[in-house]
Design a protein around this motif. Structure first.
Motif, PDB file in Angstrom:
ATOM      1  N   ASN A   1      -1.775   1.267  -2.423  1.00  0.00           N
ATOM      2  CA  ASN A   1      -0.469   1.454  -1.799  1.00  0.00           C
ATOM      3  C   ASN A   1      -0.503   0.843  -0.403  1.00  0.00           C
TER       4      ASN A   1
ATOM      5  N   SER B   1       3.374  -0.867  -3.979  1.00  0.00           N
ATOM      6  CA  SER B   1       2.323  -0.243  -4.787  1.00  0.00           C
ATOM      7  C   SER B   1       1.896  -1.179  -5.904  1.00  0.00           C
TER       8      SER B   1
ATOM      9  N   PHE C   1       5.786   8.448  -1.892  1.00  0.00           N
ATOM     10  CA  PHE C   1       4.861   7.400  -1.497  1.00  0.00           C
ATOM     11  C   PHE C   1       3.716   8.042  -0.751  1.00  0.00           C
TER      12      PHE C   1
END
Length: 415
Positions: free
Chosen positions: A45, A70, A414
């Motif tokens: 990420n 990602s 996230f």
């Protein structure tokens, strides 16, 4: 040693400016490649990826600017499953573009790239599909495939400027017609006439395909993608409404009863119409990019055609995926207003209704009905529009298939 076999972990190669494998047209660039003969599995990420901000392509922007990027295995079943999956990078390599490689005094590095023979995985950008987010700008090369269904809004044809049909009718069969009758009497139908209510065009589901659409450029903020949609047959009945009709020259019976304005109700259908759709899609609405391709990330001080690449990488940072990316099902989330194509349909109908197969022929009954204000009702063979296209421009649609599966354990969008 002769009895020993194996495979080198690393490999070196060189392509001279004069080699046939050298695709660069400058004639003075050679390529040095250092490769790793291995497969690398990665799950990563990146909160903010910015490359080439300012720099050779000017101030006020970045060559590549992506939020919440990602890379994982191509898994969307759940966040936990995606977070535990890996993208696979096969035979990664580093390559340098050297200008004047044979001259010790003038040679210099004009570019380098990080690449691999194949990358398989899922690349996502952004955190939600409600607003434009994720890809803010992109320099590079992508080939996109996809398909979907566009649901159209119902509309009212013939009630706005441009929705006027100019055609001809056959009035030779009106008995005792003393003037204004002929095989091609000019008539105006629709907008701009009296007794006009328009025709209701029902909502339809139009399947479309995107085939090998090339998206390429520097600091792109949107992608221009063409699609072809097959419009289902559109039924028009007397219940759909009526179109006002005005003869350019009044039709008169024995010089006494004259008709110029009336209205028409039709029983017919519009068949086999095709729409050329041009999507101008903000890249912030593209979130899911499944990858099964060779690809590279490069930086160059001049345009370089890297070995094996389909395109010429432009100056600055450049991201390229060589094989087509299938975005899969990319149907717009909301229904589409197609009233913008009604003027094009009016033009097509004017041309078709002038053809012998579809031309309206008015007889005695029609003349009398028109004189007494009852209008004209006609059944016309289904109008075949095969080979005819309308152009439908669409901008910044939310795509139903672009919801993001987070690459995180737990409930974070996230991490």
């Amino acid at each position: 040693m002769s009895a020993t076999t194996g495979q080198a972990l690393m490999s070196l190669s060189y392509i001279a400016p004069t080699d046939q494998a050298n695709l660069d047209t400058s004639g003075d660039v050679g390529f040095y490649k250092l490769g790793l003969e291995a497969k690398i599995e990665i799950n990563a990420n990146i909160k903010k990826l910015q490359l080439g901000c300012g720099g050779i392509n000017g101030a006020g922007g970045c060559d590549i600017d992506i939020d919440n990027l990602s890379l994982s295995g191509n898994v969307t079943s759940s966040s936990a499953d995606r977070a535990s999956s890996d993208a696979v990078i096969t035979n990664p390599f580093l390559e340098f573009a050297i200008k004047n490689p044979d001259s010790a005094s003038t040679r210099n590095i004009t570019g380098f790239r990080l690449s691999a023979e194949k990358i398989v995985g899922l690349l996502t950008a952004g955190t939600n599909n409600d607003t434009a987010n994720g890809i803010n700008s992109l320099s590079g090369y992508l080939v996109i495939n996809g398909n979907g269904t566009a649901k159209t809004l119902a509309g009212n044809f013939g009630t706005h400027p441009g929705e006027t049909i100019y055609t001809v009718v056959d009035t030779t069969s009106i008995p005792l017609c003393t003037s204004g009758c002929g095989p091609n009497s000019a008539v105006t139908v629709g907008y701009g006439t009296s007794n006009n209510t328009g025709l209701t065009i029902p909502s339809v589901n139009a399947p479309f395909t995107v085939t090998n659409a090339v998206v390429s450029g520097t600091r792109m903020k949107s992608a221009n993608v063409a699609a072809v949609a097959n419009i289902p047959n559109i039924a028009i009945t007397t219940a759909s409404g009526q179109l006002g009709a005005r003869l350019d020259e009044s039709a008169c019976v024995i010089f006494v009863a004259c008709v110029k304005d009336t209205f028409v109700k039709l029983n017919t259908s519009l068949n086999n119409l095709t729409a050329n759709i041009s999507f101008s899609e903000n890249l912030g609405y593209i979130h899911n990019i499944p990858i099964s391709s060779s690809g590279y990330l490069s930086l160059q001080s001049q345009a370089v055609h890297w070995p094996g690449a389909a395109e010429v990488a432009q100056t600055g940072w450049w991201l390229s995926m060589q094989d087509p990316i299938n975005l899969g099902e990319i149907s717009p989330q909301d229904s589409i207003d197609i009233s913008g194509v009604f003027p094009q349909i009016a033009t097509l109908l004017g041309q078709k209704l002038a053809e012998p197969e579809y031309k309206l022929a008015l007889g005695l009954g029609d003349g009398i009905n028109a004189i007494f204000g009852a209008g004209i009702t006609k059944t016309v063979s289904p109008i075949d529009l095969t080979g005819n296209y309308v152009s439908l421009p669409l901008t910044d649609l939310i795509l139903s298939s672009q919801e993001i599966t987070p690459n995180c354990y737990g409930t974070l969008k996230f991490c």
